[in-house]
Design an enzyme around this catalytic site. Structure first.
Site, PDB file in Angstrom:
ATOM      1  N   ASP A 253       1.035  -1.277  -0.160  1.00  0.00           N
ATOM      2  CA  ASP A 253       0.004  -0.017  -0.031  1.00  0.00           C
ATOM      3  C   ASP A 253       0.997   1.150  -0.067  1.00  0.00           C
ATOM      4  O   ASP A 253       2.191   1.251   0.309  1.00  0.00           O
ATOM      5  CB  ASP A 253      -1.094   0.017   1.454  1.00  0.00           C
ATOM      6  CG  ASP A 253      -1.849   0.840   1.177  1.00  0.00           C
ATOM      7  OD1 ASP A 253      -2.418   1.649  -0.135  1.00  0.00           O
ATOM      8  OD2 ASP A 253      -2.582   1.184   2.064  1.00  0.00           O
ATOM      9  N   ASP A 551      -2.209  -1.957   6.247  1.00  0.00           N
ATOM     10  CA  ASP A 551      -2.467  -1.751   7.656  1.00  0.00           C
ATOM     11  C   ASP A 551      -4.196  -1.323   7.632  1.00  0.00           C
ATOM     12  O   ASP A 551      -4.529  -0.980   8.620  1.00  0.00           O
ATOM     13  CB  ASP A 551      -1.707  -0.634   8.051  1.00  0.00           C
ATOM     14  CG  ASP A 551      -2.030   0.617   7.234  1.00  0.00           C
ATOM     15  OD1 ASP A 551      -2.422   0.691   6.048  1.00  0.00           O
ATOM     16  OD2 ASP A 551      -1.285   1.881   7.848  1.00  0.00           O
ATOM     17  N   ASP A 555      -6.936  -3.658   2.904  1.00  0.00           N
ATOM     18  CA  ASP A 555      -5.997  -4.711   2.845  1.00  0.00           C
ATOM     19  C   ASP A 555      -6.398  -5.899   3.369  1.00  0.00           C
ATOM     20  O   ASP A 555      -5.501  -6.996   3.096  1.00  0.00           O
ATOM     21  CB  ASP A 555      -4.595  -3.878   3.207  1.00  0.00           C
ATOM     22  CG  ASP A 555      -4.382  -2.726   2.792  1.00  0.00           C
ATOM     23  OD1 ASP A 555      -4.372  -2.451   1.646  1.00  0.00           O
ATOM     24  OD2 ASP A 555      -4.070  -1.919   3.828  1.00  0.00           O
TER      25      ASP A 555
END
Length: 603
Positions: A253, A551, A555
């Site tokens: 990410d 996080d 995700d």
């Protein structure tokens, strides 16, 4: 007995290691308590657990609350929602009648309001993500696959030679019988001889099986787990240590992984000068380039026209409370040497028009100590610039804004935007007519500055990415940000190369995976399902061993699908830390900043 003993040791070592880690996570789970919220149900306001919410409840939201279900905004005051955990977007959104939809798992960052619950449980996006975590089964780790391959080859070879050895022994035994004319004369001694030959064959097969190899692998993984524990990384399953070493692709990410999720002022255009201010912490950032009068009016615009607050902690250090963008500008003002409290005491605020996504600007009207009024405006560059007919000159005096200068400032704004900077304009207007003290003007402003804000890359990320590339590990960035921001950050990190491609989520969904994935390095505007699809295709179609770092709630499904899930603990949300990859539970980092700075292998 030797085989049984070795198997027993392998099972015990693995079980004890996994049990110790389960105790660590059980201690963490104890900290998770049921969250109670205020709701209006059956005409009465009451406190209920988030698990007991039903459709039709009216939830009362305030700063710091987590939105417990999907709902529609009914009423409130400046309700500001942080959706970064779900969408990956750094900038929070204001809720109003034209934008009333609240998503489960997001957080209230400012204001207060009421919402009508419309969807709960598995019908929410949160619930769908949690449902994907229950899919799939246990897969073998890469090392297990390799060991099974070696065992198969050894098994075939030993079987061939064992059969050959048995045939040779039987042939020699029968030959001796024929030579001595004893072929028809059989006794118990001959039977024992044949049994001895068979025992030799079994011994060959037994010796060829490496009983100690699984034990050696297990002990080395237990040692690796202990080393990770020293780096404050909690490993749920022993096999995670081995699988992590076999990664061939990392999907990461952007927000909070590659970047700090802490907006800062990177560039500023003021008094016809562009200045780079990132990394500077001294008061003389701009003093050498602008006059004292320009600096004073800039500090007024920053400290008077803001919705953030500067508070002091127990140690006397300043901390800023507010939205990321406003906090970045306020922090910049403090770095310029400004005093927030002194500015607020000196001027009296008469009226405030808070920011919303329709007006795209924030305005404030203040009373000057010497008499008269002054209006400040801050907001989207194109909107605030269109409200200005003057600009602050080098000496701090307002001068007419010519068409050529208007075009130059527009080029500056576009240049900042091309570098993935979020641009804002600061402007002011002096008012002499006290009869209009309740009206903040919408035109006739004087432009002070154009500010470029960005979410900076974490220290050490570029070096970590380069280490991965040199090791043959492909790094791909998957983010919910727009394509220009994603490209700029990926280039700064070294992820996007000249032969790589950057695509948006809708474009990825309409293309053939075999055509786009080999060259794909950046995916922008992606949905959680896009990240899940990418990981699935990489594993199943291209045979990659995929690691996913994340996080946020967005995700969780990709973390579950990946071979290795690296879920950042403190910065992460509960679904991301609870997701269960098929080969290993995610490694949860209690201190993500420390790990990101110290880990040289995965970044």
């Amino acid at each position: 007995l030797g085989i049984i003993l070795s198997k027993f040791l392998v099972v015990m070592v693995t079980a004890i290691s996994d049990y110790k880690q389960s105790l660590q996570f059980r201690d963490l789970d104890r900290e998770k308590k049921k969250i109670f919220i205020q709701v209006t149900r059956d005409g009465q306001r009451q406190k209920v657990c988030t698990y007991d919410l039903v459709v039709g409840d009216i939830v009362h939201l305030s700063i710091g609350d987590q939105v417990p279900a999907y709902g529609i905004f009914i009423s409130g005051h400046s309700l500001l929602i942080d959706e970064s955990s779900l969408s990956g977007q750094s900038e929070p959104r204001y809720m109003y009648e034209e934008n009333p939809f609240l998503l489960a798992g997001t957080k209230v960052q400012g204001g207060s309001g009421k919402m009508l619950v419309t969807t709960v449980g598995m019908r929410t996006e949160w619930g769908k993500l949690m449902e994907t975590l229950n899919e799939g089964g246990e897969d073998e780790t890469p090392l297990q696959v390799k060991l099974n391959g070696v065992a198969t080859i050894i098994g075939k070879i030993e079987l061939f030679f064992s059969v050959l050895e048995f045939l040779v022994l039987i042939g020699r035994f029968l030959g001796e019988k024929v030579i001595h004319n004893e072929f028809t004369d059989w006794s118990s001694a001959d039977a024992l001889t044949l049994i001895d030959y068979f025992a030799v064959v079994v011994t060959i097969i037994d010796v060829a099986v490496p009983e100690g190899l699984p034990l050696a692998v297990t002990l080395s993984l237990a040692f690796a787990m202990k080393k990770l524990m020293n780096d404050r990384a909690l490993v749920r399953h022993l096999s995670a240590c081995e699988t992590m070493g076999s990664a061939s692709c990392i999907c990461t990410d952007k927000t909070r992984m590659l970047t700090t999720n802490h907006m800062v002022v990177d560039k500023i255009w003021i008094a016809n000068t562009i200045s780079n201010v990132e990394g500077n912490n001294r008061k003389d950032i701009l003093q050498s380039e602008i006059s004292e009068r320009v600096l004073d009016i800039t500090l007024q615009a920053i400290f008077q026209n803001t919705g953030s607050e500067v508070v002091k902690d127990k140690d006397g250090k300043n901390s800023i409370l507010g939205t990321p963008t406003e906090s970045a500008i306020l922090e910049f003002g403090l770095r310029l040497g400004g005093d927030f409290e002194a500015q607020r005491r000196e001027f009296k605020i008469v009226k405030v028009e808070p920011f919303n996504s329709v007006r795209k600007k924030m305005s404030v009207l203040i009373a000057l100590p010497a008499g008269g009024m002054r209006a400040f405006c801050k907001g989207a560059s194109e909107i605030v610039l269109s409200m200005c007919d003057k600009v602050v000159s080098d000496n701090g005096e307002p001068v007419p804004l010519s068409e050529e200068q208007f075009r130059n400032i527009t080029d500056v704004i576009n240049g900042f935007a091309s570098e993935a900077l979020r641009t804002l304009c600061l402007a002011f207007k002096d008012l002499n007519d006290s009869s209009n003290e309740n009206n903040i003007p919408d035109s006739g402003y004087t432009l002070i500055a154009v500010v470029g804000i960005k979410d900076p890359v974490r220290p050490g990320v570029k070096e970590a990415v380069q280490t991965c590339l040199e090791a043959g590990i492909t790094v791909r960035m998957v983010t919910g940000n727009n394509i220009n921001t994603a490209r700029a950050i990926a280039k700064e990190c070294g992820i996007l190369t000249s032969d790589g491609e950057a695509v948006e989520g809708p474009e990825f969904r309409n293309m053939s995976p075999a055509d786009i994935i080999p060259k794909l390095q950046v995916m922008a505007r992606s949905l959680p399902s896009d990240k899940h699809t990418l990981v699935t295709q990489l594993r199943n179609t291209f045979g990659e061993v995929v690691a996913v770092t994340g996080d946020g709630t967005n995700d969780a499904s990709a973390l579950h699908e990946a071979d290795i899930g690296l879920a950042m603990g403190i910065a992460g949300t509960e679904p991301s830390c609870e997701s269960d990859p098929p080969q290993s539970m995610p490694i949860t980092f209690p201190n993500p900043r420390k790990w990101m700075l110290e880990c040289r292998n995965c970044g």
